[in-house]
Design an enzyme around this catalytic site. Structure first.
Site, mmCIF file in Angstrom:
data_model
loop_
_atom_site.group_PDB
_atom_site.id
_atom_site.type_symbol
_atom_site.label_atom_id
_atom_site.label_comp_id
_atom_site.label_asym_id
_atom_site.label_seq_id
_atom_site.Cartn_x
_atom_site.Cartn_y
_atom_site.Cartn_z
ATOM 1 N N GLY A 29 0.802 -1.205 0.000
ATOM 2 C CA GLY A 29 0.000 0.000 0.000
ATOM 3 C C GLY A 29 0.841 1.264 0.000
ATOM 4 O O GLY A 29 0.419 2.302 -0.487
ATOM 5 N N MET A 30 2.033 1.172 0.561
ATOM 6 C CA MET A 30 2.869 2.365 0.681
ATOM 7 C C MET A 30 3.666 2.625 -0.582
ATOM 8 O O MET A 30 3.947 3.766 -0.932
ATOM 9 C CB MET A 30 3.822 2.184 1.870
ATOM 10 C CG MET A 30 4.473 3.470 2.324
ATOM 11 S SD MET A 30 3.262 4.631 2.951
ATOM 12 C CE MET A 30 4.233 6.138 2.943
ATOM 13 N N ASP A 146 3.910 -2.317 13.375
ATOM 14 C CA ASP A 146 3.319 -3.178 12.344
ATOM 15 C C ASP A 146 4.124 -4.470 12.188
ATOM 16 O O ASP A 146 4.546 -4.825 11.087
ATOM 17 C CB ASP A 146 3.234 -2.444 11.007
ATOM 18 C CG ASP A 146 2.327 -3.160 10.000
ATOM 19 O OD1 ASP A 146 1.415 -3.896 10.455
ATOM 20 O OD2 ASP A 146 2.528 -2.993 8.785
#
Length: 376
Positions: A29-30, A146
């Site tokens: 996603g990053m 995370d």
């Protein structure tokens, strides 16, 4: 200019006049992660490209850029043999790129796809090594936020095969940093969320302890502690209620994992304590020097098949020995070897000696009689 630069990013693209892209390693996603060559130092590096600013407002794009720069600054504070090193943060076409150590590897998530689940003795090594890196991070005021199987890398070739390193401090935050996130935004991956974060609290070092415990649980059990569910909202609800499925395959690690995943943060061990508990439970006290810094290996000292590519699988690590194991409590003693019965005088009782003398005299007398008869 920026849009045109983005459109031609690919193999052979030169970033910041120094890093030549080779091939894409992965993405999320990053952004995307590329294998690149540092032309100045003539070494391979991993470099993260921001992809998610396209189509965003300038304010939103600035938040993404700042986050990448923050990742570099946070991770650069951490120097540990079990953490991926960050070398540089550079600007290319107005976007930040993060330059990191390149470790030819597969993640624990990919290892699980090969082996379904890993053995407790192998997971204990991974857990102790990652906990050691995180203990150093926490001492520096850095919270990862995370931890999950996809962020733990195991070298799968070369001289470092079997070496474990924690990656991706992309949403890490220093303990003194002010959070600019809305209070209702949950940070982290739902399957590994501690209950307090699922309920909206900001992650702390204790949250990292829970997430590491959940990650190790998943590697052993083959599924996350909250079960498998496509709807993330269901998982977050289970996490908020601490609905952990009891482990069944974790053996000596069971109590350690449950301690790390205590619903109340204050009841969990520190990361350094968790590291020591893992080592003691599986390998015995004082075994850190044999486990920390060493490649993951099976009980007999070989590299696990899931941790190495093809020819390296099953080979003995050149700088490791068979794993230490703690003595079992109250282990039964091995029975003494049985001897074959033998005839001795003592076995005949207290009158054995006189009887032997009498028999000897009788035999001697018979021999003398035989000799006299022969002479006559």
């Amino acid at each position: 200019m920026t849009e045109r630069a983005r459109s031609i990013v690919g193999p052979d693209y030169l970033v910041a006049g120094r890093y030549r892209l080779q091939s894409k390693l992965g993405g999320g996603g990053m952004g995307a992660v590329w294998l690149a060559t540092d032309r100045l130092l003539n070494r391979d590096v991993a470099i993260k490209q921001v992809l998610s600013t396209a189509g965003l407002s300038e304010d939103e794009a600035r938040v993404i850029r700042d986050q990448i720069v923050h990742e570099g600054r946070v991770a650069a504070k951490l120097s540990h043999e079990h953490a991926i090193a960050v070398y540089d943060v550079v600007l290319e076409a107005g976007e930040p790129w993060l330059v990191m150590e390149y470790l030819p590897s597969r993640s624990v998530a990919k290892a699980m796809a090969l082996a379904d689940a890993l053995s407790p003795i192998e997971v204990a090594q991974i857990g102790a090594q990652v906990a050691d890196a995180l203990a150093t991070a926490h001492a520096a005021g850095i919270v990862h936020r995370d931890i999950k199987p996809g962020n733990i890398l195991v070298a799968d070739r070369g001289a470092e095969v079997g070496k474990v390193k924690l990656s991706d401090f992309g949403i890490s935050r220093g303990a003194g940093d002010l959070s600019d996130e809305p209070e209702d935004v949950i940070t982290g991956t739902p399957a590994y969320l501690p209950p307090e974060v699922a309920r909206g609290a900001q992650p702390t070092a204790a949250s990292d302890v829970f997430s590491l415990g959940a990650t190790l649980y998943t590697a052993i059990e083959g599924h996350p502690p909250y079960g498998i569910e496509e709807d993330n909202e269901v998982i977050v609800t289970r996490a908020a209620m601490a609905q952990i499925i009891p482990p069944t395959r974790s053996g000596a690690l069971t109590q350690v994992l449950l301690h790390m995943m205590e619903p109340a943060p204050q009841r969990r061990p520190t990361m350094a304590e968790a590291r020591n508990e893992i080592l003691t439970a599986v390998f015995g006290p004082g075994t850190g020097p044999y486990i920390l810094g060493a490649p993951v290996r099976t009980e007999d000292g070989t590299i696990p098949a899931w941790a190495a590519r093809n020819s390296a699988a099953g080979l003995r690590s050149p700088h490791s020995t068979p794993l230490p194991r703690p003595p079992r409590a109250n282990a039964p003693k091995a029975p003494a070897p049985q001897r074959k019965p033998s005839f001795t005088l003592s076995s005949l009782g207290p009158n054995a000696a006189p009887l032997a003398i009498a028999v000897g005299l009788l035999i001697g007398l018979l021999i003398l009689i035989v000799i006299l008869i022969a002479v006559m």
